[in-house]
Design a protein around this motif. Sequence first.
Motif, PDB file in Angstrom:
ATOM      1  N   THR A   1     -11.214  52.542  14.243  1.00  0.00           N
ATOM      2  CA  THR A   1     -10.501  53.589  15.003  1.00  0.00           C
ATOM      3  C   THR A   1      -9.162  53.343  15.766  1.00  0.00           C
ATOM      4  O   THR A   1      -8.777  52.190  15.798  1.00  0.00           O
ATOM      5  CB  THR A   1     -11.569  53.746  16.242  1.00  0.00           C
ATOM      6  N   PHE A   2      -8.619  54.455  15.742  1.00  0.00           N
ATOM      7  CA  PHE A   2      -7.315  54.441  16.398  1.00  0.00           C
ATOM      8  C   PHE A   2      -7.170  55.407  17.393  1.00  0.00           C
ATOM      9  O   PHE A   2      -7.082  56.743  16.879  1.00  0.00           O
ATOM     10  CB  PHE A   2      -6.150  54.364  15.347  1.00  0.00           C
ATOM     11  N   ASN A   3      -7.002  55.334  18.528  1.00  0.00           N
ATOM     12  CA  ASN A   3      -7.052  56.420  19.737  1.00  0.00           C
ATOM     13  C   ASN A   3      -5.672  56.632  20.062  1.00  0.00           C
ATOM     14  O   ASN A   3      -4.797  55.700  20.245  1.00  0.00           O
ATOM     15  CB  ASN A   3      -7.777  56.145  20.840  1.00  0.00           C
ATOM     16  N   VAL A   4      -5.182  57.879  19.826  1.00  0.00           N
ATOM     17  CA  VAL A   4      -3.821  58.347  20.416  1.00  0.00           C
ATOM     18  C   VAL A   4      -3.814  59.591  21.409  1.00  0.00           C
ATOM     19  O   VAL A   4      -4.568  60.408  21.137  1.00  0.00           O
ATOM     20  CB  VAL A   4      -3.086  58.770  19.150  1.00  0.00           C
ATOM     21  N   ARG A   5      -3.166  59.364  22.402  1.00  0.00           N
ATOM     22  CA  ARG A   5      -3.125  60.477  23.468  1.00  0.00           C
ATOM     23  C   ARG A   5      -2.057  61.429  22.941  1.00  0.00           C
ATOM     24  O   ARG A   5      -1.002  60.861  22.683  1.00  0.00           O
ATOM     25  CB  ARG A   5      -2.865  59.786  24.649  1.00  0.00           C
TER      26      ARG A   5
ATOM     27  N   HIS B   1      -1.785  68.906  21.124  1.00  0.00           N
ATOM     28  CA  HIS B   1      -3.391  69.061  20.809  1.00  0.00           C
ATOM     29  C   HIS B   1      -3.823  70.459  20.262  1.00  0.00           C
ATOM     30  O   HIS B   1      -4.851  70.630  19.667  1.00  0.00           O
ATOM     31  CB  HIS B   1      -4.103  68.308  22.127  1.00  0.00           C
TER      32      HIS B   1
END
Length: 85
Positions: free
Chosen positions: A73-77, A83
Amino acid sequence: MSKFLEYKGYLGSLEIDLDEEFVYGRLMFIRDVVSYRANDVRGLKPAFEAAVDDYLATCAELGEVPDAPCKGTFNVRLGPHLHQR
């Protein structure tokens, strides 16, 4: 040559202490701190594998889920406007 040791899905670093003349490393890409060391290069891989086995056994004894390295998993804000798009 690999930059990491690998065993049971865990990756370990390879470091050398020239002053004290030993090799050591730690499990990479997990939050828990697990390290290992050996007097020479030949002993590092068995020390790494023993550290992984000990980590997994300790987690099982404590009833905790062991941290998994590189979970995929790779979380990006993102900002609100991007968005919404």
